[in-house]
Write a protein that holds these residues in place. Structure first.
Motif, mmCIF file in Angstrom:
data_model
loop_
_atom_site.group_PDB
_atom_site.id
_atom_site.type_symbol
_atom_site.label_atom_id
_atom_site.label_comp_id
_atom_site.label_asym_id
_atom_site.label_seq_id
_atom_site.Cartn_x
_atom_site.Cartn_y
_atom_site.Cartn_z
ATOM 1 N N ASP A 24 -8.635 6.197 5.947
ATOM 2 C CA ASP A 24 -8.093 6.713 4.688
ATOM 3 C C ASP A 24 -8.922 6.254 3.482
ATOM 4 O O ASP A 24 -8.539 6.502 2.346
ATOM 5 N N ASP A 29 1.233 6.100 9.918
ATOM 6 C CA ASP A 29 0.653 7.356 10.400
ATOM 7 C C ASP A 29 -0.630 7.122 11.216
ATOM 8 O O ASP A 29 -1.253 8.081 11.654
ATOM 9 N N HIS A 30 -1.042 5.867 11.410
ATOM 10 C CA HIS A 30 -2.304 5.604 12.131
ATOM 11 C C HIS A 30 -2.174 4.709 13.358
ATOM 12 O O HIS A 30 -2.793 4.969 14.378
ATOM 13 N N HIS A 67 -6.406 1.114 10.155
ATOM 14 C CA HIS A 67 -5.515 0.307 9.313
ATOM 15 C C HIS A 67 -4.075 0.485 9.768
ATOM 16 O O HIS A 67 -3.751 1.394 10.527
ATOM 17 N N HIS A 98 -7.498 12.003 7.741
ATOM 18 C CA HIS A 98 -6.741 13.205 7.354
ATOM 19 C C HIS A 98 -7.729 14.243 6.843
ATOM 20 O O HIS A 98 -8.630 13.907 6.072
HETATM 21 ZN ZN LIG Z 1 -3.140 7.786 6.593
#
Ligand SMILES: [Zn+2]
Length: 303
Positions: free
Chosen positions: A177, A87-88, A83, A216
């Protein structure tokens, strides 16, 4: 509120170190810890020799270097992105530039619904709006590499374009996530939608893979049962919101104070967004009423 989910917060991984999680899957932790990312983003390398990378992570130079170092002497044939959060996905362009591999994902970032008047995407700072995949994946699409097969599973909810990837040879799911062992994800309108999120959980619950590797934290074990607990947890939160509204009309801050006991102060805004996501769903289902479209500053009552 959260003791109903069998969370597993164990995750002893050093940033930058390459570790084989299960045969055919290596992981590298990025050093970007936060209340939303736990110890940081986890990037995965699938296969040996001719490999796929899942979620290259943020624009973090040491992480990009570690990732490229980990595949030195190998060929990266595919880059998958779960997605479009910062952070990805942003490092996908850098890994592509370095390896020539195409980027595969559901699509560019988009909101789960049209914006209301005067509304801005709530967690705007976290969206990677520059992202554009080379190949858009459809739900159920199967991509075959050298010794690995990944099936795209559309799992909207955390974002509208979220995808999980089932790794057939490993009988596991890269869950991004959507489902994580250490916490539930933020579902924040307008980028996320609770009705989509619940439907995506139901979809995963019907699958048989016992292990999920999330974006994560560590592995989710006994995944179908864990997903069931996730669903019950959201239903319990919805029931708590309805119970609070049964006492009278209320706004989102008062609902958050009433149902999130002992919340990390850094997560108050995110909790408010999650409550809005529930209220949006409850209004759509006709159980709750508010003036105009459900908004973060709105007042809510039982219908
Ligand atoms: Zn994330």
């Amino acid at each position: 509120m959260s003791d109903d989910i069998p969370f597993d917060k164990r995750f002893d991984v050093s940033p930058g170190a390459v570790e084989e999680v299960v045969p055919g899957v290596r992981r590298i932790l990025c050093n970007n810890p936060s209340p939303f990312t736990y110890r940081g983003t986890v990037s995965y390398i699938v296969g040996r020799g001719r490999v796929a990378i899942i979620d290259p992570g943020p624009l973090d130079e040491p992480h990009i270097a570690a990732l490229l170092d980990a595949v030195r002497g190998e060929t990266v044939t595919h880059i998958f992105v779960t997605h479009t959060h910062h952070d990805h996905s942003p490092a996908a362009a850098r890994i592509k530039a370095a390896t020539g591999a195409p980027v595969l994902a559901e699509g560019p970032h988009r909101a789960a619904r049209p914006l209301n008047i005067d509304e801005t995407p709530r967690l705007d700072a976290s969206n990677d709006t520059d992202f554009k995949p080379d190949r858009a994946l459809a739900d159920g699409e199967v991509v075959t590499g050298n010794g690995w097969t990944l099936e795209a599973i559309a799992t909207p909810g955390h974002t509208a374009n979220h995808m999980a990837f089932a790794f057939r040879e490993g009988n596991l799911v890269f869950s991004g996530d959507h489902v994580m062992a250490w916490s539930t994800p933020v579902v924040a309108p307008p980028d996320g939608a609770m009705s989509d999120y619940m439907a995506s959980l139901e979809k995963l619950r019907r699958r048989s893979e016992p292990i999920y590797l999330p974006g994560h934290g560590g592995a989710v074990r006994d995944a179908p049962r864990f997903v069931s607990a996730y669903i019950l947890h959201r239903k319990a939160r919805e029931a708590a919101i309805l119970r609070h509204l049964a006492k009278g009309e209320a706004d989102i801050p008062s609902i958050v104070r009433a149902i999130y006991i002992g919340l990390d102060p850094r997560l108050i805004k995110a909790a408010g967004a999650s409550v809005l996501a529930h209220l949006e769903d409850l209004v759509a289902r006709g159980e709750v009423a508010t003036e105009g479209p459900p908004a973060v500053g709105g007042s809510y009552r039982l219908r």
